[in-house]
Motif scaffolding. Sequence first.
Motif, PDB file in Angstrom:
ATOM      1  N   ARG A 112       0.724  -1.212   0.131  1.00  0.00           N
ATOM      2  CA  ARG A 112       0.032  -0.025   0.136  1.00  0.00           C
ATOM      3  C   ARG A 112       0.788   1.357   0.155  1.00  0.00           C
ATOM      4  NH1 ARG A 112      -4.924  -1.425  -1.553  1.00  0.00           N
ATOM      5  NH2 ARG A 112      -5.653   0.428  -0.857  1.00  0.00           N
ATOM      6  N   TRP A 113       0.339   2.240  -0.617  1.00  0.00           N
ATOM      7  CA  TRP A 113       1.111   3.535  -0.472  1.00  0.00           C
ATOM      8  C   TRP A 113      -0.060   4.829  -0.647  1.00  0.00           C
ATOM      9  CZ3 TRP A 113       6.274   4.197  -0.417  1.00  0.00           C
ATOM     10  CH2 TRP A 113       6.827   5.673  -0.680  1.00  0.00           C
ATOM     11  N   LEU A 114       0.235   5.716   0.087  1.00  0.00           N
ATOM     12  CA  LEU A 114      -0.581   6.821   0.362  1.00  0.00           C
ATOM     13  C   LEU A 114       0.016   8.244  -0.358  1.00  0.00           C
ATOM     14  CD1 LEU A 114      -3.246   7.857   1.696  1.00  0.00           C
ATOM     15  CD2 LEU A 114      -1.717   8.592   3.574  1.00  0.00           C
ATOM     16  N   HIS A 115      -1.010   8.726  -0.891  1.00  0.00           N
ATOM     17  CA  HIS A 115      -0.962  10.088  -1.549  1.00  0.00           C
ATOM     18  C   HIS A 115      -1.984  10.760  -0.717  1.00  0.00           C
ATOM     19  CE1 HIS A 115       2.093   9.317  -4.752  1.00  0.00           C
ATOM     20  NE2 HIS A 115       1.118   8.541  -5.196  1.00  0.00           N
ATOM     21  N   ILE A 116      -1.434  11.951  -0.093  1.00  0.00           N
ATOM     22  CA  ILE A 116      -2.631  12.577   0.641  1.00  0.00           C
ATOM     23  C   ILE A 116      -2.622  14.130   0.025  1.00  0.00           C
ATOM     24  CG2 ILE A 116      -0.571  13.173   2.152  1.00  0.00           C
ATOM     25  CD1 ILE A 116      -4.005  12.446   3.469  1.00  0.00           C
ATOM     26  N   ASP A 117      -3.680  14.636   0.013  1.00  0.00           N
ATOM     27  CA  ASP A 117      -3.969  15.901  -0.206  1.00  0.00           C
ATOM     28  C   ASP A 117      -3.676  16.907   0.826  1.00  0.00           C
ATOM     29  OD1 ASP A 117      -6.843  17.215   0.638  1.00  0.00           O
ATOM     30  OD2 ASP A 117      -6.821  15.051   0.389  1.00  0.00           O
ATOM     31  N   ARG A 118      -3.348  18.231   0.671  1.00  0.00           N
ATOM     32  CA  ARG A 118      -2.997  19.086   1.481  1.00  0.00           C
ATOM     33  C   ARG A 118      -4.020  19.331   2.595  1.00  0.00           C
ATOM     34  NH1 ARG A 118      -2.836  25.142  -1.070  1.00  0.00           N
ATOM     35  NH2 ARG A 118      -3.287  25.715   1.355  1.00  0.00           N
ATOM     36  N   GLY A 119      -5.424  19.379   2.010  1.00  0.00           N
ATOM     37  CA  GLY A 119      -6.501  19.694   3.306  1.00  0.00           C
ATOM     38  C   GLY A 119      -6.510  18.371   4.208  1.00  0.00           C
ATOM     39  N   THR A 120      -6.474  17.363   3.577  1.00  0.00           N
ATOM     40  CA  THR A 120      -6.797  15.979   4.515  1.00  0.00           C
ATOM     41  C   THR A 120      -5.590  16.027   5.400  1.00  0.00           C
ATOM     42  OG1 THR A 120      -7.826  14.878   2.686  1.00  0.00           O
ATOM     43  CG2 THR A 120      -7.171  13.543   4.465  1.00  0.00           C
ATOM     44  N   LEU A 121      -4.386  16.428   4.850  1.00  0.00           N
ATOM     45  CA  LEU A 121      -3.303  16.125   6.000  1.00  0.00           C
ATOM     46  C   LEU A 121      -3.410  17.154   6.920  1.00  0.00           C
ATOM     47  CD1 LEU A 121      -0.265  15.411   6.572  1.00  0.00           C
ATOM     48  CD2 LEU A 121       0.550  17.198   4.836  1.00  0.00           C
ATOM     49  N   GLU A 122      -3.776  18.355   6.443  1.00  0.00           N
ATOM     50  CA  GLU A 122      -4.017  19.482   7.636  1.00  0.00           C
ATOM     51  C   GLU A 122      -5.015  19.122   8.825  1.00  0.00           C
ATOM     52  OE1 GLU A 122      -5.272  22.758   5.409  1.00  0.00           O
ATOM     53  OE2 GLU A 122      -3.182  23.433   4.628  1.00  0.00           O
ATOM     54  N   ASP A 123      -5.874  18.256   8.344  1.00  0.00           N
ATOM     55  CA  ASP A 123      -7.054  17.850   9.396  1.00  0.00           C
ATOM     56  C   ASP A 123      -6.252  16.679  10.284  1.00  0.00           C
ATOM     57  OD1 ASP A 123      -8.977  19.380   8.019  1.00  0.00           O
ATOM     58  OD2 ASP A 123      -9.978  17.767   6.884  1.00  0.00           O
ATOM     59  N   TYR A 124      -5.854  15.958   9.661  1.00  0.00           N
ATOM     60  CA  TYR A 124      -5.050  14.767  10.304  1.00  0.00           C
ATOM     61  C   TYR A 124      -4.094  15.335  11.355  1.00  0.00           C
ATOM     62  CZ  TYR A 124      -7.636  10.641   8.672  1.00  0.00           C
ATOM     63  OH  TYR A 124      -8.641  10.041   8.337  1.00  0.00           O
ATOM     64  N   ALA A 125      -3.021  16.354  10.897  1.00  0.00           N
ATOM     65  CA  ALA A 125      -2.343  16.862  11.527  1.00  0.00           C
ATOM     66  C   ALA A 125      -2.777  17.537  12.818  1.00  0.00           C
ATOM     67  CB  ALA A 125      -1.323  17.838  10.796  1.00  0.00           C
ATOM     68  N   ARG A 126      -3.894  18.387  12.609  1.00  0.00           N
ATOM     69  CA  ARG A 126      -4.380  19.077  13.753  1.00  0.00           C
ATOM     70  C   ARG A 126      -4.838  17.885  14.636  1.00  0.00           C
ATOM     71  NH1 ARG A 126      -8.350  20.736  10.987  1.00  0.00           N
ATOM     72  NH2 ARG A 126      -6.945  22.439  10.079  1.00  0.00           N
ATOM     73  N   GLU A 127      -5.506  17.019  14.491  1.00  0.00           N
ATOM     74  CA  GLU A 127      -6.036  16.177  15.450  1.00  0.00           C
ATOM     75  C   GLU A 127      -4.892  15.274  16.217  1.00  0.00           C
ATOM     76  OE1 GLU A 127      -8.643  13.123  13.161  1.00  0.00           O
ATOM     77  OE2 GLU A 127     -10.085  14.758  12.429  1.00  0.00           O
ATOM     78  N   ALA A 128      -3.873  15.307  15.362  1.00  0.00           N
ATOM     79  CA  ALA A 128      -2.868  14.612  16.127  1.00  0.00           C
ATOM     80  C   ALA A 128      -1.884  15.557  17.029  1.00  0.00           C
ATOM     81  CB  ALA A 128      -1.746  13.966  15.127  1.00  0.00           C
ATOM     82  N   GLY A 129      -2.148  16.917  16.885  1.00  0.00           N
ATOM     83  CA  GLY A 129      -1.581  17.775  17.729  1.00  0.00           C
ATOM     84  C   GLY A 129      -0.180  18.446  16.864  1.00  0.00           C
ATOM     85  N   TRP A 130      -0.474  18.577  15.745  1.00  0.00           N
ATOM     86  CA  TRP A 130       0.402  19.378  14.907  1.00  0.00           C
ATOM     87  C   TRP A 130      -0.157  20.579  14.097  1.00  0.00           C
ATOM     88  CZ3 TRP A 130       5.488  17.627  14.121  1.00  0.00           C
ATOM     89  CH2 TRP A 130       5.745  16.290  14.569  1.00  0.00           C
ATOM     90  N   ASN A 131       0.630  21.713  13.999  1.00  0.00           N
ATOM     91  CA  ASN A 131       0.149  22.841  12.855  1.00  0.00           C
ATOM     92  C   ASN A 131       0.812  22.254  11.950  1.00  0.00           C
ATOM     93  OD1 ASN A 131      -0.972  24.753  14.883  1.00  0.00           O
ATOM     94  ND2 ASN A 131       1.095  25.076  15.653  1.00  0.00           N
ATOM     95  N   CYS A 132       0.102  22.494  10.603  1.00  0.00           N
ATOM     96  CA  CYS A 132       0.473  22.347   9.356  1.00  0.00           C
ATOM     97  C   CYS A 132       0.269  23.522   8.221  1.00  0.00           C
ATOM     98  CB  CYS A 132      -0.298  20.896   8.955  1.00  0.00           C
ATOM     99  SG  CYS A 132       0.061  20.456   7.180  1.00  0.00           S
ATOM    100  N   GLU A 133       1.392  23.747   7.707  1.00  0.00           N
ATOM    101  CA  GLU A 133       1.410  24.936   6.677  1.00  0.00           C
ATOM    102  C   GLU A 133       1.885  24.351   5.487  1.00  0.00           C
ATOM    103  OE1 GLU A 133       3.952  28.276   7.102  1.00  0.00           O
ATOM    104  OE2 GLU A 133       5.341  27.050   8.600  1.00  0.00           O
ATOM    105  N   THR A 134       1.490  24.949   4.152  1.00  0.00           N
ATOM    106  CA  THR A 134       1.759  24.655   3.000  1.00  0.00           C
ATOM    107  C   THR A 134       2.831  25.503   2.532  1.00  0.00           C
ATOM    108  OG1 THR A 134      -0.198  23.426   2.553  1.00  0.00           O
ATOM    109  CG2 THR A 134       1.206  24.134   0.536  1.00  0.00           C
ATOM    110  N   ILE A 135       3.879  25.301   2.089  1.00  0.00           N
ATOM    111  CA  ILE A 135       5.100  26.051   1.848  1.00  0.00           C
ATOM    112  C   ILE A 135       5.012  26.354   0.508  1.00  0.00           C
ATOM    113  CG2 ILE A 135       7.620  26.619   1.854  1.00  0.00           C
ATOM    114  CD1 ILE A 135       6.461  26.153   4.682  1.00  0.00           C
ATOM    115  N   LEU A 136       4.786  25.305  -0.333  1.00  0.00           N
ATOM    116  CA  LEU A 136       4.958  25.409  -1.988  1.00  0.00           C
ATOM    117  C   LEU A 136       3.895  24.479  -2.255  1.00  0.00           C
ATOM    118  CD1 LEU A 136       8.515  25.366  -3.060  1.00  0.00           C
ATOM    119  CD2 LEU A 136       7.064  27.244  -3.079  1.00  0.00           C
ATOM    120  N   GLU A 137       3.270  24.964  -3.673  1.00  0.00           N
ATOM    121  CA  GLU A 137       2.296  23.939  -4.246  1.00  0.00           C
ATOM    122  C   GLU A 137       2.434  24.271  -5.889  1.00  0.00           C
ATOM    123  OE1 GLU A 137      -2.225  22.288  -4.170  1.00  0.00           O
ATOM    124  OE2 GLU A 137      -1.933  24.233  -3.075  1.00  0.00           O
TER     125      GLU A 137
END
Length: 240
Positions: free
Chosen positions: A202-227
């Motif tokens: 299995r391999w995961l490609h994660i969109d930035r919005g979903t990453l931000e949601d999961y990061a927040r729930e796990a106690g991380w601030n998440c910012e997109t530097i480049l896209e």
Amino acid sequence: MNAEATKPYGAALLAYYKGDFDAELIIRREDGFESSLPVKHFFRAESEFSTIELTAMEQCRGHVLDVGSGIGLHSIELESRGLDVMAIDICSEAVDIMHHRGVHNGQQADVFEYQGGPFDTLFIMGHGIGIVEDLVGLQRFLEHAKSLVKPDGQLFLDSLDVGRSKEPADLAYHATNRKAGRYIGEIAMQFEFKGSRGPYCRWLHIDRGTLEDYAREAGWNCETILENENGEYLARLQKM
């Protein structure tokens, strides 16, 4: 991802390192779609790095953990900039090659079992976050990563929003995933080199919005530097 699945990848790396500069790795998705990747991609010089890679490297600091480091592609360059780097990869052939290429600190390890650190920077490039396999694995990784990073540390990763694709084969695969109740960025694939195939993994490609949601729930601030316009992006995570 288990080590057995990386065997063809490891064999391809070793073949290239020994002089087969035309070596190509086949990556096959479970729906039959496949692509061929020149192995020289894993041996690129810094001048061939993407803007995302270079930007992440420029912002690395302190003691760095290079996760899924391969043959030390980035570790060598980070060390040349004066950073203290620990490189880990699950593929034994990659680790052997990185040592021969001059990486000072490297070892074969599964990041989920790795207990080193804590580090100032976790560095996961080449869409390497895919090793978490699925959204459950992402959640597990983000929890574990907090133990690997100092309170003021940072985590850099890049990934891809596969929802940007307009290719019919991709859209059909996404539809199959949705029907099965899976996130569209969860894929099953296998590596093949010179007729030798590994088991599907299995391999995961994660969109930035979903990453931000999961990061927040796990106690991380998440910012997109480049896209990029194709949905590839660089994110920096820091503990709340």
